[in-house]
Design a protein around this motif. Structure first.
Motif, PDB file in Angstrom:
ATOM      1  N   ILE B 313      10.304  -1.913  -1.957  1.00 19.23           N
ATOM      2  CA  ILE B 313      11.597  -2.178  -2.605  1.00 19.23           C
ATOM      3  C   ILE B 313      12.645  -2.650  -1.597  1.00 19.23           C
ATOM      4  O   ILE B 313      13.828  -2.692  -1.907  1.00 19.23           O
ATOM      5  N   ARG B 314      12.207  -2.986  -0.384  1.00 17.43           N
ATOM      6  CA  ARG B 314      13.087  -3.581   0.642  1.00 17.43           C
ATOM      7  C   ARG B 314      14.291  -2.684   0.974  1.00 17.43           C
ATOM      8  O   ARG B 314      15.422  -3.147   0.991  1.00 17.43           O
ATOM      9  N   CYS B 315      14.006  -1.405   1.231  1.00 21.18           N
ATOM     10  CA  CYS B 315      15.095  -0.482   1.539  1.00 21.18           C
ATOM     11  C   CYS B 315      15.363  -0.416   3.035  1.00 21.18           C
ATOM     12  O   CYS B 315      16.404   0.044   3.465  1.00 21.18           O
ATOM     13  N   ALA B 316      14.391  -0.801   3.848  1.00 14.60           N
ATOM     14  CA  ALA B 316      14.492  -0.803   5.315  1.00 14.60           C
ATOM     15  C   ALA B 316      14.387   0.590   5.934  1.00 14.60           C
ATOM     16  O   ALA B 316      14.602   0.740   7.136  1.00 14.60           O
ATOM     17  N   ILE B 341       7.221  -2.835   7.528  1.00 13.50           N
ATOM     18  CA  ILE B 341       6.988  -3.699   6.352  1.00 13.50           C
ATOM     19  C   ILE B 341       6.658  -5.121   6.801  1.00 13.50           C
ATOM     20  O   ILE B 341       5.730  -5.754   6.289  1.00 13.50           O
ATOM     21  N   ALA B 374       8.525   3.817  -1.650  1.00 13.59           N
ATOM     22  CA  ALA B 374       7.490   3.244  -2.515  1.00 13.59           C
ATOM     23  C   ALA B 374       6.132   3.864  -2.207  1.00 13.59           C
ATOM     24  O   ALA B 374       5.134   3.479  -2.805  1.00 13.59           O
ATOM     25  N   ILE B 376       4.126   3.626   0.282  1.00 11.61           N
ATOM     26  CA  ILE B 376       3.122   2.660   0.753  1.00 11.61           C
ATOM     27  C   ILE B 376       2.482   3.220   2.031  1.00 11.61           C
ATOM     28  O   ILE B 376       3.200   3.625   2.943  1.00 11.61           O
TER      29      ILE B 376
HETATM   30  S1  SF4 Z   1       7.818  -0.603   3.062  1.00  7.39           S
HETATM   31 FE1  SF4 Z   1       8.749   1.187   2.106  1.00  7.39          FE
HETATM   32  S2  SF4 Z   1      10.257   1.917   3.614  1.00  7.39           S
HETATM   33 FE2  SF4 Z   1       9.683  -0.181   4.231  1.00  7.39          FE
HETATM   34  S3  SF4 Z   1      11.245  -1.485   3.271  1.00  7.39           S
HETATM   35 FE3  SF4 Z   1       9.510  -1.354   1.837  1.00  7.39          FE
HETATM   36  S4  SF4 Z   1      10.026   0.334   0.480  1.00  7.39           S
HETATM   37 FE4  SF4 Z   1      11.357   0.536   2.240  1.00  7.39          FE
END
Ligand code: SF4
Lengths: 234, 474
Positions: B313-316, B341, B374, B376
């Motif tokens: 979800i691109r939260c960083a 990521i 997420a 992952i």
């Molecule tokens: S891989 Fe997980 S922690 Fe990293 S940006 Fe994506 S959702 Fe966020």
């Protein structure tokens, strides 16, 4: 180009997809249920909402009726701008406010350059996030949310919902009659940025200040929370 | 996407020497995890939420053909034009076409990783269009002629002083002073406000697409994306095909995870849902709206063993918690998506040949997987990519033989234990006096930065065995 891209993409997706019927897919989604929501910071809705608005760096006032709300708005405008002017959408609920009682001079329409304050009447307030909900249309042009320096929002106590899921239920119900609005906005605080060395600054592009007035029979404890929070600022 | 991941090691060494930037990264590596932890600890059901969203995401990806076509149908019904692009080239051309159809010269752009991926800005600029990034961090990076160094905080690598100097160079400041951070923000706000009002086309990203009603979700704190979406006469929403969720509630559930994981907020300041052009009676909003949906390898990833990466979800959060990212920063990765990521995604979007160093930028500490909202399994995916790298013989021969030898020894425990015991004893003897080594063969990566402590006389296994024997005798 897009047509062949579309068919190529869909054919690849069909290869990896499960090929389930729409009915089965919907049934499976239903079986996954709803997401858990965080517990509110107080058991009583108004108090919880006020606490979350404050956490979002909004300021809060309570007004038990429309005259009081108009007076609270007049007070806010004078304290910040030495003026009684504001812009509001063509919302029948706003048109019916007793503006003259407190000398407030609303202009109804979309915010124009040089006008610093807009007022919106929220469709809902979401307790979970301390957010207010508006949607685009004559009653609340989008410019009024995003262009003013100060955004004042009236929220009727009866329009508070506990979670975002409940908010969507209400939205779905409302738009069944009116059609889907162009934009639906959950707003939780003044515009902010931490893009320069992580320093939090308000008023990045949108409003620098966000002032919420909770309208209706707000319990005393909740009113006290709002009052206490406003003390150091006054 | 311009890429130089093949020079990761050199980029990283260079980054480590910039002490100012390293300090700011240290600060993020320290503060961001604390802020996230506080937000998550105050929400008891966070893990349950994470599982719920994961199930919904998996369900959507399993049935992506169904949900994407449902989204398309609803979006068209809402008055949008929906376009599909197989790759960056098609994507950029589609957007240029739309701009040219409207004789647009000025484009106001909200933050969008997808357009970074396709290199949209330089493509449009090459065609003579004036493209303005409006997210403050992206604006700074654009003015400096650089690329973002973080997914959520694009200008993390720049100090306030760097930004002050940049504005002094680029803006006609007159008597305006830029002493405080807030002065810099006001300066950018005023410059960009004109751009918003003059732009003919707005371009924004989308955090999710909603199949049941054809809306897109946009999450921001600055409100710049909303100005791009509401002020220009034409709006283009750019995202990838894997972003579809079944219902509006699902998008809100995802935003619960996103805001807490990215910035520690219960909700970002603005979570907006857009359905299409101006409705009858509306007095503002775009007259024409488009969705441009990019594949660029997503459909291939979906059928691969790496499909879970599409749930990102691109939260960083994985960047902020990664010891490698917080040491060397985003630019070292030489790709748009840095950190864990990026180290998974970049080889999949480009090729392992170009990016095989990135999956090695990992200590296998597992922090990224722990915090990933997420859920992952990033370290597993990175390991799998390293495995592929080995099979394809992309890593230096020395590494491969070393690893092979290690693997062989690990499969022969008695020999492994004997050899390590001999090695440890030698090191113990040699280092007994000083208690440390300032140089060691094969370990200059370690000893160039710090001393290597001389080991105790016995290995763990020897101590363990002795202890067990003692216990049995008692
Ligand atoms: S891989 Fe997980 S922690 Fe990293 S940006 Fe994506 S959702 Fe966020």
């Amino acid at each position: 180009m897009s047509g062949s891209a579309r068919s190529e993409i869909f054919s690849r997706l069909r290869e990896t997809g499960r090929g389930e019927t729409a009915e089965n897919i919907q049934r499976e989604r239903l079986s996954l249920g709803s997401a858990p929501a965080p517990a509110p910071p107080a058991p009583e809705m108004c108090q919880a909402f006020i606490l979350n608005v404050l956490k979002n760096q909004g300021s809060v006032d309570c007004a038990s009726n429309r005259s009081e709300a108009v007076r609270a708005i007049a007070h806010y405008l004078y304290a910040h701008f030495h003026s009684y002017r504001l812009v509001a959408g063509n919302d029948p609920r706003l048109a019916a406010m007793p503006w003259r009682d407190a000398g407030v001079l609303p202009r109804f329409g979309s915010l124009q350059a040089g006008e610093p304050v807009a007022l919106s009447f929220a469709r809902l307030g979401v307790v979970e996030t301390g957010a207010i909900l508006t949607w685009t249309g004559k009653a609340n042009p989008a410019a009024n949310n995003f262009l003013p320096e100060h955004h004042i929002v009236l929220v009727d106590k009866n329009d508070l919902v506990p979670t975002m899921e409940k908010a969507w239920e209400k939205i779905h119900h409302a738009v069944e009659k009116t059609g889907r609005p162009r934009g639906i906005h959950f707003i939780a605080g003044p515009s902010s940025t931490a893009d320069i060395e992580g320093d939090l600054v308000y008023g990045a592009h949108g409003p620098q200040r966000w002032h919420v007035i909770l309208l209706g029979d707000v319990p005393g404890d909740a009113q006290n929370v709002a009052r206490d929070a406003s003390k150091p600022q006054s | 996407m311009e890429q130089h991941s093949d020079t990761f090691l050199a980029n990283a060494s260079k980054a480590l020497k910039n002490s100012g930037q390293a300090e700011r990264r240290d600060k993020i590596g320290l503060l961001a995890p604390q802020i996230r932890a506080a937000a998550i600890h105050s929400f008891d059901g966070f893990d349950e939420l994470r599982q719920h969203v994961k199930e919904v995401r998996q369900h959507s990806l399993n049935n992506l053909d169904y949900y994407l076509s449902q989204f398309e149908k609803e979006a068209v019904q809402n008055g949008n034009q929906v376009h599909f692009a197989r790759d960056s080239e098609e994507f950029n051309s589609l957007i240029l076409d739309i701009c040219q159809q409207h004789d647009a010269r000025r484009i106001a752009k909200g933050k969008s990783m997808v357009t970074e991926e396709t290199g949209l800005n330089s493509f449009l600029q090459g065609a003579g269009l004036n493209v303005r990034e409006t997210d403050l961090g992206e604006y700074i990076v654009q003015q400096a002629g650089e690329t973002p160094s973080h997914i959520v905080r694009p200008a993390l690598h720049k100090s306030a002083n760097d930004i002050r100097e940049l504005f002094q160079q680029k803006h006609d400041l007159g008597a305006r002073k830029l002493d405080k951070t807030s002065d810099l923000v006001v300066e950018a706000r005023n410059v960009l406000r004109k751009d918003f009002l003059q732009a003919e086309v707005g371009v924004i990203g989308a955090n999710a697409l909603i199949a049941e009603n054809g809306y897109s979700m946009l999450v921001t704190n600055e409100g710049n994306g909303d100005l791009c979406a509401n002020l220009p006469k034409v709006l283009i929403v750019c995202t990838t095909i894997d972003r579809v969720l079944p219902r509006a509630e699902d998008a809100s559930a995802m935003s619960r995870l996103l805001a807490r994981s990215a910035t520690g907020q219960p909700q970002s300041c603005y979570t907006s849902f857009y359905s299409g052009p101006r409705r009858e009676g509306d007095i503002d909003g775009p007259l024409e709206t488009h969705f441009v949906l990019l594949d660029n390898e997503r459909s291939n990833i979906l059928s691969s063993d790496y499909r879970e990466i599409l749930e990102c979800i691109r939260c960083a959060a994985c960047l902020d918690h990664c010891p490698i990212y917080t040491s060397v920063g985003g630019h070292a990765y030489g790709s748009i998506y840095p950190g864990p990521i990026g180290s998974v995604l970049t080889p999949l979007l480009t090729s392992l040949e170009q990016s095989h160093l990135l999956p090695n930028a990992c200590t296998s500490c597992g922090r990224c997987a722990e915090v990933c909202p997420a859920d992952i399994p990033l370290p597993d995916l990175l390991r799998d990519l390293r495995h592929e790298e080995g099979i394809k013989k992309l890593s230096p021969q020395r590494w491969r033989y070393g690893l092979k030898l290690h693997a062989w020894l690990a499969r022969h425990p008695p020999l492994y234990q004997t050899l390590t015991a001999i090695g440890i004893r030698i090191l113990h003897r040699l280092g007994r006096k000083r208690g440390r080594f300032s140089r060691l063969p094969f370990a200059d990566g370690w000893t160039s930065q710090r001393d290597f402590p001389a080991p105790q006389e016995n290995t763990f296994m020897q101590l363990y065995k002795a202890k067990m024997k003692q216990n049995n005798e008692r």
